[in-house]
Design an enzyme around this catalytic site. Structure first.
Site, PDB file in Angstrom:
ATOM      1  N   LYS A  13       8.827  -8.428 -60.874  1.00  0.00           N
ATOM      2  CA  LYS A  13       8.043  -8.508 -59.627  1.00  0.00           C
ATOM      3  C   LYS A  13       8.160  -9.910 -59.020  1.00  0.00           C
ATOM      4  CE  LYS A  13       4.183  -7.392 -61.770  1.00  0.00           C
ATOM      5  NZ  LYS A  13       4.661  -7.226 -63.163  1.00  0.00           N
ATOM      6  N   ARG A  88      -4.219  -3.860 -59.502  1.00  0.00           N
ATOM      7  CA  ARG A  88      -3.888  -3.477 -60.873  1.00  0.00           C
ATOM      8  C   ARG A  88      -4.803  -2.381 -61.382  1.00  0.00           C
ATOM      9  NH1 ARG A  88      -1.149  -8.512 -62.453  1.00  0.00           N
ATOM     10  NH2 ARG A  88      -0.127  -8.144 -64.443  1.00  0.00           N
ATOM     11  N   ARG A 127      11.475 -15.679 -71.429  1.00  0.00           N
ATOM     12  CA  ARG A 127      11.334 -16.322 -70.118  1.00  0.00           C
ATOM     13  C   ARG A 127      10.729 -17.733 -70.236  1.00  0.00           C
ATOM     14  NH1 ARG A 127       7.175 -13.227 -66.297  1.00  0.00           N
ATOM     15  NH2 ARG A 127       5.814 -13.392 -68.095  1.00  0.00           N
ATOM     16  N   ARG A 161       4.987 -19.408 -70.878  1.00  0.00           N
ATOM     17  CA  ARG A 161       3.606 -18.966 -70.680  1.00  0.00           C
ATOM     18  C   ARG A 161       2.956 -18.609 -72.014  1.00  0.00           C
ATOM     19  NH1 ARG A 161       3.768 -14.689 -65.818  1.00  0.00           N
ATOM     20  NH2 ARG A 161       2.303 -13.618 -67.173  1.00  0.00           N
ATOM     21  N   ARG A 172      -0.505  -6.421 -72.953  1.00  0.00           N
ATOM     22  CA  ARG A 172      -0.392  -6.379 -71.485  1.00  0.00           C
ATOM     23  C   ARG A 172       0.256  -5.066 -71.038  1.00  0.00           C
ATOM     24  NH1 ARG A 172       2.740 -11.758 -70.654  1.00  0.00           N
ATOM     25  NH2 ARG A 172       3.056 -10.994 -68.538  1.00  0.00           N
TER      26      ARG A 172
HETATM   27  P1  AP5 Z   1       9.538 -11.697 -63.772  1.00  0.00           P
HETATM   28  O1  AP5 Z   1      10.080 -11.630 -62.389  1.00  0.00           O
HETATM   29  O2  AP5 Z   1       8.822 -12.935 -64.173  1.00  0.00           O
HETATM   30  O3  AP5 Z   1       8.666 -10.391 -64.062  1.00  0.00           O
HETATM   31  P2  AP5 Z   1       7.206 -10.014 -63.573  1.00  0.00           P
HETATM   32  O4  AP5 Z   1       7.221  -8.553 -63.310  1.00  0.00           O
HETATM   33  O5  AP5 Z   1       6.775 -10.914 -62.450  1.00  0.00           O
HETATM   34  O6  AP5 Z   1       6.421 -10.292 -64.911  1.00  0.00           O
HETATM   35  P3  AP5 Z   1       5.042 -11.015 -65.215  1.00  0.00           P
HETATM   36  O7  AP5 Z   1       4.989 -11.177 -66.696  1.00  0.00           O
HETATM   37  O8  AP5 Z   1       4.845 -12.246 -64.403  1.00  0.00           O
HETATM   38  O9  AP5 Z   1       4.053  -9.921 -64.754  1.00  0.00           O
HETATM   39  P4  AP5 Z   1       2.644  -9.666 -65.218  1.00  0.00           P
HETATM   40  O10 AP5 Z   1       2.284  -8.618 -64.247  1.00  0.00           O
HETATM   41  O11 AP5 Z   1       2.440  -9.316 -66.633  1.00  0.00           O
HETATM   42  O12 AP5 Z   1       1.954 -11.099 -65.128  1.00  0.00           O
HETATM   43  P5  AP5 Z   1       1.043 -11.792 -64.026  1.00  0.00           P
HETATM   44  O13 AP5 Z   1       1.418 -13.202 -63.948  1.00  0.00           O
HETATM   45  O14 AP5 Z   1       0.989 -10.963 -62.778  1.00  0.00           O
HETATM   46  O15 AP5 Z   1      10.756 -11.421 -64.787  1.00  0.00           O
HETATM   47  C1  AP5 Z   1      10.593 -11.582 -66.194  1.00  0.00           C
HETATM   48  C2  AP5 Z   1      11.866 -12.200 -66.801  1.00  0.00           C
HETATM   49  O16 AP5 Z   1      12.935 -11.255 -66.713  1.00  0.00           O
HETATM   50  C3  AP5 Z   1      12.349 -13.449 -66.048  1.00  0.00           C
HETATM   51  O17 AP5 Z   1      12.841 -14.364 -66.993  1.00  0.00           O
HETATM   52  C4  AP5 Z   1      13.479 -12.952 -65.130  1.00  0.00           C
HETATM   53  O18 AP5 Z   1      14.472 -13.939 -64.900  1.00  0.00           O
HETATM   54  C5  AP5 Z   1      14.024 -11.768 -65.928  1.00  0.00           C
HETATM   55  N1  AP5 Z   1      14.445 -10.675 -65.066  1.00  0.00           N
HETATM   56  C6  AP5 Z   1      13.835 -10.205 -63.944  1.00  0.00           C
HETATM   57  N2  AP5 Z   1      14.500  -9.148 -63.435  1.00  0.00           N
HETATM   58  C7  AP5 Z   1      15.544  -8.915 -64.274  1.00  0.00           C
HETATM   59  C8  AP5 Z   1      16.603  -7.956 -64.302  1.00  0.00           C
HETATM   60  N3  AP5 Z   1      16.726  -7.003 -63.361  1.00  0.00           N
HETATM   61  N4  AP5 Z   1      17.491  -8.024 -65.329  1.00  0.00           N
HETATM   62  C9  AP5 Z   1      17.391  -8.982 -66.276  1.00  0.00           C
HETATM   63  N5  AP5 Z   1      16.416  -9.930 -66.293  1.00  0.00           N
HETATM   64  C10 AP5 Z   1      15.509  -9.897 -65.311  1.00  0.00           C
HETATM   65  O19 AP5 Z   1      -0.416 -11.637 -64.695  1.00  0.00           O
HETATM   66  C11 AP5 Z   1      -0.757 -12.372 -65.869  1.00  0.00           C
HETATM   67  C12 AP5 Z   1      -2.163 -11.986 -66.293  1.00  0.00           C
HETATM   68  O20 AP5 Z   1      -3.116 -12.323 -65.247  1.00  0.00           O
HETATM   69  C13 AP5 Z   1      -2.409 -10.489 -66.540  1.00  0.00           C
HETATM   70  O21 AP5 Z   1      -2.024 -10.108 -67.835  1.00  0.00           O
HETATM   71  C14 AP5 Z   1      -3.927 -10.375 -66.294  1.00  0.00           C
HETATM   72  O22 AP5 Z   1      -4.642 -10.838 -67.409  1.00  0.00           O
HETATM   73  C15 AP5 Z   1      -4.159 -11.353 -65.155  1.00  0.00           C
HETATM   74  N6  AP5 Z   1      -4.086 -10.705 -63.827  1.00  0.00           N
HETATM   75  C16 AP5 Z   1      -3.146 -10.929 -62.852  1.00  0.00           C
HETATM   76  N7  AP5 Z   1      -3.384 -10.175 -61.772  1.00  0.00           N
HETATM   77  C17 AP5 Z   1      -4.517  -9.448 -62.048  1.00  0.00           C
HETATM   78  C18 AP5 Z   1      -5.245  -8.459 -61.324  1.00  0.00           C
HETATM   79  N8  AP5 Z   1      -4.871  -8.056 -60.095  1.00  0.00           N
HETATM   80  N9  AP5 Z   1      -6.327  -7.922 -61.937  1.00  0.00           N
HETATM   81  C19 AP5 Z   1      -6.723  -8.297 -63.154  1.00  0.00           C
HETATM   82  N10 AP5 Z   1      -6.060  -9.228 -63.898  1.00  0.00           N
HETATM   83  C20 AP5 Z   1      -4.969  -9.794 -63.342  1.00  0.00           C
END
Ligand code: AP5
Length: 215
Positions: A13, A88, A127, A161, A172
């Site tokens: 994402k 979410r 990552r 992270r 997660r």
């Molecule tokens: P990346 O692009 O970083 O993936 P992502 O989907 O953004 O993953 P996140 O881990 O950031 O998502 P998340 O939803 O768990 O965390 P968030 O920060 O939102 O890609 C990952 C890796 O793969 C990278 O190294 C990239 O280079 C590689 N990659 C990407 N695409 C690829 C491909 N096609 N092929 C190969 N490699 C690839 O949330 C963190 C925490 O915050 C949550 O757990 C929760 O506790 C809280 N939180 C956030 N938002 C909310 C909400 N709305 N409500 C409640 N809690 C929330």
């Protein structure tokens, strides 16, 4: 244009949101990044958020909805925005619909990035990011051109992270399936849901998304 990128941890994402932000001049609203900034501020709310995030659970709907309500009013969202990590839960999705409807606006696209859970644990665990400019890298899939040096700013300091430990990633993923996956039928019903194959190469996924948003 107003769009949501949906998918489990590691689906890509954040990676894809950055490309869309540049190409279409949209604001990139990552609730994960907003929460990490809150944690870094050291506030009481930040401390509570840190505890929840390091357990792989979701921060409360009230906090998240208030955060997004304030954020989408800012000037840089006038041309549109990409929501990365929000909504979410169904409650967050309903609150977003209300916010947009009250201003006569609607979502243009909700894009599900489809991936395999097993691969996601490896992806997230590999990552890391530049400490200085935040550019993201991966042990296997995206290494800096010069080993140990950020391509963008030249810094040699990188971080991982805290919630990217394999056990936390598994929790997660469980939260995603229990609380976030129900958004798929929710958005399918309103006709805005499209899917892309997130197991393809990063550039291939970008092309799939571009062809959806360009139509
Ligand atoms: P990346 O692009 O970083 O993936 P992502 O989907 O953004 O993953 P996140 O881990 O950031 O998502 P998340 O939803 O768990 O965390 P968030 O920060 O939102 O890609 C990952 C890796 O793969 C990278 O190294 C990239 O280079 C590689 N990659 C990407 N695409 C690829 C491909 N096609 N092929 C190969 N490699 C690839 O949330 C963190 C925490 O915050 C949550 O757990 C929760 O506790 C809280 N939180 C956030 N938002 C909310 C909400 N709305 N409500 C409640 N809690 C929330």
């Amino acid at each position: 244009m107003k769009l949501i990128l949906l998918g489990p941890p590691g689906a890509g994402k954040g990676t894809q949101a950055k490309f869309l932000q540049e190409k279409f001049h949209l604001a990139h609203l990552s609730t994960g990044e907003m929460l990490r900034a809150l944690v870094a501020s050291g506030s009481e709310l930040g401390k509570k958020a840190q505890e929840i995030m390091s357990n792989g659970q979701l921060v409360s709907d009230d906090i998240m909805v208030d955060m997004i309500r304030d954020r989408i009013k800012q000037d840089d969202c006038k041309n549109g925005f990409i929501l990365d990590g929000f909504p979410r839960t169904i409650a967050q999705a309903e609150a977003l619909d209300e916010m947009l409807e009250s201003e006569g606006k609607r979502l243009d696209h909700v894009i599900e990035i489809r991936v395999n859970d097993e691969e996601m644990v490896n992806r997230v665990a590999g990552r890391y990011a530049c400490d200085k400019c935040g550019e993201g890298y991966h042990d296997q899939y995206k290494q800096p051109k010069v080993s140990g040096v950020c391509d963008v700013c030249g810094s040699k300091e990188f971080t991982r992270r805290k919630d990217d430990q394999p056990e936390t990633v598994k929790r997660r993923l469980e939260s995603y399936h229990a609380q976030t996956a129900p958004l798929l039928p929710y958005y399918k019903k309103s006709g805005v849901l499209k899917g892309v194959d997130g197991m393809a190469d990063i550039s291939d996924v970008t092309q799939q998304i571009n062809s959806i948003v360009s139509h």
